[in-house]
Structure formats: structure tokens, C-alpha cells
Design a protein around this motif. Sequence first.
Motif, PDB file in Angstrom:
ATOM      1  N   THR A   1      43.542  57.075  39.274  1.00  0.00           N
ATOM      2  CA  THR A   1      43.194  56.674  40.430  1.00  0.00           C
ATOM      3  C   THR A   1      43.003  54.948  40.773  1.00  0.00           C
ATOM      4  O   THR A   1      44.188  54.610  41.306  1.00  0.00           O
ATOM      5  N   LEU A   2      42.780  53.840  39.766  1.00  0.00           N
ATOM      6  CA  LEU A   2      43.461  52.677  39.079  1.00  0.00           C
ATOM      7  C   LEU A   2      44.309  52.701  39.045  1.00  0.00           C
ATOM      8  O   LEU A   2      44.954  51.532  39.461  1.00  0.00           O
ATOM      9  N   LEU A   3      45.174  53.927  37.539  1.00  0.00           N
ATOM     10  CA  LEU A   3      45.879  53.096  37.343  1.00  0.00           C
ATOM     11  C   LEU A   3      47.682  54.096  38.432  1.00  0.00           C
ATOM     12  O   LEU A   3      48.589  53.371  37.994  1.00  0.00           O
ATOM     13  N   GLY A   4      47.140  54.500  39.092  1.00  0.00           N
ATOM     14  CA  GLY A   4      48.007  55.210  40.519  1.00  0.00           C
ATOM     15  C   GLY A   4      48.988  53.822  40.832  1.00  0.00           C
ATOM     16  O   GLY A   4      50.179  54.153  40.798  1.00  0.00           O
ATOM     17  N   PRO A   5      48.992  52.852  41.199  1.00  0.00           N
ATOM     18  CA  PRO A   5      50.263  52.292  41.784  1.00  0.00           C
ATOM     19  C   PRO A   5      50.966  51.529  40.801  1.00  0.00           C
ATOM     20  O   PRO A   5      51.508  51.403  41.030  1.00  0.00           O
TER      21      PRO A   5
ATOM     22  N   LEU B   1      47.122  44.541  38.373  1.00  0.00           N
ATOM     23  CA  LEU B   1      46.845  45.116  37.413  1.00  0.00           C
ATOM     24  C   LEU B   1      47.663  45.316  36.418  1.00  0.00           C
ATOM     25  O   LEU B   1      47.182  45.446  35.135  1.00  0.00           O
ATOM     26  N   LYS B   2      49.269  45.499  36.483  1.00  0.00           N
ATOM     27  CA  LYS B   2      49.888  45.328  35.135  1.00  0.00           C
ATOM     28  C   LYS B   2      49.917  44.658  34.254  1.00  0.00           C
ATOM     29  O   LYS B   2      49.887  45.043  33.072  1.00  0.00           O
ATOM     30  N   SER B   3      49.378  43.742  34.598  1.00  0.00           N
ATOM     31  CA  SER B   3      49.303  42.642  33.765  1.00  0.00           C
ATOM     32  C   SER B   3      47.669  42.549  32.700  1.00  0.00           C
ATOM     33  O   SER B   3      47.302  41.854  31.578  1.00  0.00           O
TER      34      SER B   3
ATOM     35  N   PRO C   1      41.308  43.767  38.807  1.00  0.00           N
ATOM     36  CA  PRO C   1      41.806  44.137  39.330  1.00  0.00           C
ATOM     37  C   PRO C   1      41.038  45.647  40.209  1.00  0.00           C
ATOM     38  O   PRO C   1      41.682  46.395  39.595  1.00  0.00           O
ATOM     39  N   ASN C   2      40.261  45.864  41.379  1.00  0.00           N
ATOM     40  CA  ASN C   2      39.355  47.024  40.993  1.00  0.00           C
ATOM     41  C   ASN C   2      39.578  47.573  40.225  1.00  0.00           C
ATOM     42  O   ASN C   2      39.219  49.098  40.356  1.00  0.00           O
TER      43      ASN C   2
ATOM     44  N   VAL D   1      34.607  50.585  34.884  1.00  0.00           N
ATOM     45  CA  VAL D   1      34.054  49.925  34.109  1.00  0.00           C
ATOM     46  C   VAL D   1      31.960  49.879  33.791  1.00  0.00           C
ATOM     47  O   VAL D   1      31.766  49.889  32.538  1.00  0.00           O
ATOM     48  N   GLU D   2      31.798  49.413  34.876  1.00  0.00           N
ATOM     49  CA  GLU D   2      30.402  49.757  35.100  1.00  0.00           C
ATOM     50  C   GLU D   2      29.950  51.386  35.040  1.00  0.00           C
ATOM     51  O   GLU D   2      29.099  51.342  34.045  1.00  0.00           O
TER      52      GLU D   2
END
Length: 244
Positions: free
Chosen positions: A36-40, A80-82, A190-191, A196-197
Amino acid sequence: MDKKKIIYQLDTPYSATSWPSVTLEDQDTILELLCTLLGPLGQFRSEYVQASRGKRDKKRKRKSPTMPSKDLSPPPAPELKSYVDVGLTTVTRHLQEMAIKAQSVKSDMEDKSPSQDAANPSYSVIFVARSGHPNALNVHLPQMVAVASKSDPQQPPIRLVGLSKSCRDRLSESLGIPRVSCVGLRDQAPNSKALVEFVRQHVPAVEIRWLEEARQAKHRGTNINAIETFVGSKKQHNHKSRGS
């Protein structure tokens, strides 16, 4: 009658570093949050990044007449890419840089609040799609992660998450890349707070006991294992026939 025989083995801790254990239920949750995080990133890549077709495609473009291109500049890539590194080589290189930084932090113990490099943040989690058997390509990661975690003692240790090999397809689809085996997520991405938690709560940090013992600079005697075994009657008979 079988004859007893003692075999001696030298025990070494340097190759005994194990990967943190992850339950299948936690793995599914982590994979879902990660995709879900990497989707964009995958969506941006599929819409605005043209996949390379090799050298032949470049030669074809040189021979074909150039058409006037429309001034349609793509939008900027997601922030998020960076914060995401893809590929075992890229992740290993950054871990090496962090390990070097860890040595400098250790040598300068007077600086009790080492500042983290904002332009080059460290990893919070590293995800690796791997099989259950040891692999020479990623066997170095547990030790490197443990050493790199010392680069900033004020931050939580880097988590190393080993995903099953079948998760590669989901990661590839999320990132829009044909093959993905390793993904490094940097701090303050971001997001990424929920992911992570969850990882920090359910995946233990990498532990290398011999590394902590080596820092104490204490002499430790060689550990010799004595294993008692038996020599079968056939082996005894073969030894006697060879001696005669």
C-alpha cells in the motif's frame, strides 16, 4: 562390537547469525502495508516512466525520423521516492556507509548526541524476499544491519524483515519493476508510520552476541566440541584389510 571414537570440532560464532523470525500472519500484514505504501511509486512509474527495451530500441529510435514532441512535462515524482532504495546492491552500499559512520561515532564518544544526516537518512526497515535456505547473496545482511544500527545510538535499531520468496511478485507489481528482492525504507518516510511501528512491535532487532563480546576486548578461549561417535564393524574391517 562397535568401537567408540571422539571427533573434535572448533566452534565459531561468526557464521551463526540468524534472521529475525516473522510469523506468517505478521508477514501478511507487513506485506499488505508495504505494498500500500509503495503503490503510488508503481503507479507513477507505469504512467510517466518509459520502460527500457534495450540497445535495439535505442538504435531504432536513431534511425526513425524525429517527430516534434509536445511540451508535456511529467509531474514530479512522489516524495516517497527519495526515501526508498530498491535492489540489494543499493541497500548494501548504504549499509556500508552507515557502518563506517558507526565506527566514527564509536571513536568520538565525547559527542553524546550524534546528529543524523538529514540529506542521507538511515534505514528504519529493510525488506528482503528470500527463500528459507541460506543464500550467498543476502547472507551478509544480518551482520551489516547490526553494525549499521550503531551509527545513531539514539534511533531504534534497523529492522530486517525476511519475506517469503513468493512475495516478490507483489513487490514487483507495487513498484512497477520486473524483479524486486530487496527494499530499504529510510527514516521519516512519508506515510510510513503505521508500517514502521508495526514492524518494530512484531519483528525483533538483529542480535549478534559475538559482536558485543568483541567490543569488550576480553580474551576468550577456543571452544572445542568433543563429539563421541561409533565406528561400525565394516569400517573396522576395511581398516584392518588396508593395514595388512
